[in-house]
Design an enzyme around this catalytic site. Structure first.
Site, PDB file in Angstrom:
ATOM      1  N   TYR A 151       6.447 -19.855   8.496  1.00 40.87           N
ATOM      2  CA  TYR A 151       6.397 -19.478   7.303  1.00 40.87           C
ATOM      3  C   TYR A 151       6.348 -20.549   6.192  1.00 40.87           C
ATOM      4  O   TYR A 151       5.426 -20.747   5.519  1.00 40.87           O
ATOM      5  CB  TYR A 151       7.505 -18.197   6.845  1.00 40.87           C
ATOM      6  N   LYS A 155       3.308 -21.998   4.023  1.00 38.50           N
ATOM      7  CA  LYS A 155       3.309 -22.067   2.423  1.00 38.50           C
ATOM      8  C   LYS A 155       3.209 -23.443   1.820  1.00 38.50           C
ATOM      9  O   LYS A 155       2.718 -23.599   0.814  1.00 38.50           O
ATOM     10  CB  LYS A 155       4.719 -21.391   2.033  1.00 38.50           C
TER      11      LYS A 155
HETATM   12  N1  LIG Z   1       9.200 -11.123  -2.302  1.00 39.13           N
HETATM   13  C1  LIG Z   1       9.823 -12.409  -2.397  1.00 39.13           C
HETATM   14  O1  LIG Z   1      10.961 -12.776  -2.494  1.00 39.13           O
HETATM   15  C2  LIG Z   1       8.845 -13.699  -2.257  1.00 39.13           C
HETATM   16  C3  LIG Z   1       9.386 -15.035  -2.105  1.00 39.13           C
HETATM   17  C4  LIG Z   1       8.529 -16.073  -2.204  1.00 39.13           C
HETATM   18  C5  LIG Z   1       7.052 -16.109  -1.910  1.00 39.13           C
HETATM   19  N2  LIG Z   1       6.706 -14.443  -1.703  1.00 39.13           N
HETATM   20  C6  LIG Z   1       5.034 -14.456  -1.529  1.00 39.13           C
HETATM   21  O2  LIG Z   1       4.616 -13.265  -2.475  1.00 39.13           O
HETATM   22  C7  LIG Z   1       3.538 -12.891  -1.908  1.00 39.13           C
HETATM   23  C8  LIG Z   1       3.727 -11.346  -1.871  1.00 39.13           C
HETATM   24  O3  LIG Z   1       4.801 -10.882  -1.084  1.00 39.13           O
HETATM   25  P1  LIG Z   1       5.715  -9.666  -1.291  1.00 39.13           P
HETATM   26  O4  LIG Z   1       7.197  -9.968  -0.833  1.00 39.13           O
HETATM   27  O5  LIG Z   1       5.123  -8.915  -2.407  1.00 39.13           O
HETATM   28  O6  LIG Z   1       5.376  -9.032   0.195  1.00 39.13           O
HETATM   29  P2  LIG Z   1       4.837  -7.579   0.525  1.00 39.13           P
HETATM   30  O7  LIG Z   1       4.991  -7.493   2.016  1.00 39.13           O
HETATM   31  O8  LIG Z   1       5.321  -6.519  -0.238  1.00 39.13           O
HETATM   32  O9  LIG Z   1       3.240  -7.752   0.285  1.00 39.13           O
HETATM   33  C9  LIG Z   1       2.305  -8.412   0.996  1.00 39.13           C
HETATM   34  C10 LIG Z   1       0.798  -7.809   1.210  1.00 39.13           C
HETATM   35  O10 LIG Z   1       0.116  -8.596   1.842  1.00 39.13           O
HETATM   36  C11 LIG Z   1      -0.690  -7.505   2.679  1.00 39.13           C
HETATM   37  N3  LIG Z   1      -1.121  -8.282   3.933  1.00 39.13           N
HETATM   38  C12 LIG Z   1      -0.373  -8.830   5.076  1.00 39.13           C
HETATM   39  N4  LIG Z   1      -1.205  -9.166   5.746  1.00 39.13           N
HETATM   40  C13 LIG Z   1      -2.166  -9.192   5.430  1.00 39.13           C
HETATM   41  C14 LIG Z   1      -3.731  -9.494   5.961  1.00 39.13           C
HETATM   42  N5  LIG Z   1      -3.946  -9.968   6.950  1.00 39.13           N
HETATM   43  N6  LIG Z   1      -4.669  -9.259   5.159  1.00 39.13           N
HETATM   44  C15 LIG Z   1      -4.716  -8.388   3.973  1.00 39.13           C
HETATM   45  N7  LIG Z   1      -3.370  -8.244   3.419  1.00 39.13           N
HETATM   46  C16 LIG Z   1      -2.313  -8.392   4.115  1.00 39.13           C
HETATM   47  C17 LIG Z   1       0.730  -6.564   3.037  1.00 39.13           C
HETATM   48  O11 LIG Z   1      -0.200  -5.338   3.413  1.00 39.13           O
HETATM   49  C18 LIG Z   1       1.180  -6.332   1.711  1.00 39.13           C
HETATM   50  O12 LIG Z   1       0.595  -5.426   0.932  1.00 39.13           O
HETATM   51  C19 LIG Z   1       3.717 -13.294  -0.397  1.00 39.13           C
HETATM   52  O13 LIG Z   1       2.556 -14.408  -0.404  1.00 39.13           O
HETATM   53  C20 LIG Z   1       4.861 -13.984  -0.338  1.00 39.13           C
HETATM   54  O14 LIG Z   1       4.843 -15.057   0.874  1.00 39.13           O
HETATM   55  C21 LIG Z   1       7.361 -13.536  -1.798  1.00 39.13           C
END
Ligand SMILES: NC(=O)c1ccc[n+]([C@@H]2O[C@H](COP(=O)([O-])OP(=O)(O)OC[C@H]3O[C@@H](n4cnc5c(N)ncnc54)[C@H](O)[C@@H]3O)[C@@H](O)[C@H]2O)c1
Length: 258
Positions: A151, A155
């Site tokens: 992961y 990133k």
């Molecule tokens: N929530 C956190 O704490 C956090 C922290 C750092 C970075 N992020 C980043 O923020 C972004 C959103 O994360 P989140 O926490 O909202 O997660 P989440 O799981 O709620 O949302 C991620 C979305 O991506 C979709 N997805 C997964 N694989 C896919 C694919 N192959 N094609 C299309 N869609 C796909 C999922 O269905 C989901 O709707 C991500 O890039 C994650 O790495 C999140």
């Protein structure tokens, strides 16, 4: 922000849940027309219906499907002025020596190659029109050591890809930036907190003493997507409630508390 008075179109890949869904709602509230794409087609449809937008099922790792979706979104919703890539998959904590290569490849394929695929499909069209803004969601895992080998590498790759594409497409009027959230209170993370899978509450380690709200990430994304950030490209905006700057305070007993 608006092009000739009409709503500019934003495509949000991974907009069905979490941060992406919040980005869709905030961008709609700020005057954008939102096209929501997600591998979870039902969730994409749900978010899109509430915003009078366009929703579709899409696997970001499938180049032909992304190309087809970009074509369809532009045909049905209009030229895409901003692309947001929020789609990602996550990994369980395992020792590096036990991480299956298949799992490493699955995570790199969706998070890094998928970002390239979406940037290519929508970026090509933006370059052709001579304007556009791309915001790729990275993570604090891009620049910090933590037990998330694949992961974190994916990133870090997203941040670097963002910088490369910004250099390549700048003269064509296309900006490319990244937003790196810290621990953000989306339902997926709330479920993790409830299951006791964190050794300590993530908010304990930030300067602000709390986690990030999805809306706070969405604000940064919308700023970078809009013309308000017209001279900013190739940057990685960290939205982490001060997690990164607080890390070095651990050896002094943590940040000052009041
Ligand atoms: N929530 C956190 O704490 C956090 C922290 C750092 C970075 N992020 C980043 O923020 C972004 C959103 O994360 P989140 O926490 O909202 O997660 P989440 O799981 O709620 O949302 C991620 C979305 O991506 C979709 N997805 C997964 N694989 C896919 C694919 N192959 N094609 C299309 N869609 C796909 C999922 O269905 C989901 O709707 C991500 O890039 C994650 O790495 C999140």
């Amino acid at each position: 922000m608006s092009e000739s008075g009409s709503r500019p179109v934003a495509a949000v890949v991974g907009g069905g849940n979490g941060i992406g869904a919040t980005v869709c709602r905030l961008m709609h509230a700020r005057g954008w027309r939102v096209a929501v794409a997600d591998i979870d087609g039902e969730a994409a449809g749900r978010v899109a219906r509430k915003l009078d937008g366009f929703g579709c099922a899409l696997d970001i790792a499938d180049e032909a499907a992304v190309e087809e979706a970009a074509e369809r979104i532009e045909r049905e919703a209009g030229p895409v002025a901003a692309l947001v890539v929020s789609a990602a998959v996550f990994q369980d904590i395992v020792p590096a020596e036990d991480l299956p290569v298949d799992e490493w490849e699955r995570i790199l394929r969706v998070n890094l190659t998928g970002t390239l695929i979406a940037n290519k499909a929508f970026g090509r069209r933006m370059v052709g029109r001579g304007r556009g803004s791309v915001v790729n969601i990275a993570s604090i895992a891009a620049f910090s050591s933590m037990p998330a080998q694949a992961y974190g590498a994916s990133k870090a790759g997203v941040v670097h890809l963002t910088r490369n594409l910004a250099g390549e497409w700048g003269h064509a009027g296309v900006r490319v930036n990244a937003v790196s959230p810290g621990s953000t209170l989306v339902p997926r993370v709330e479920a993790r907190l409830d299951s006791g899978r964190y050794a300590a509450h993530p908010g304990e380690f930030t300067a602000l003493g709390r986690m990030v709200e999805p809306n706070e990430v969405a604000e940064a994304v919308e700023f970078l997507a809009s013309d308000r950030s017209s001279a900013i490209t190739g940057q990685n905006l960290v939205v982490d409630a001060g997690w990164e700057i607080a890390a070095t305070w651990a050896q002094f007993g943590g940040v000052r508390k009041f």
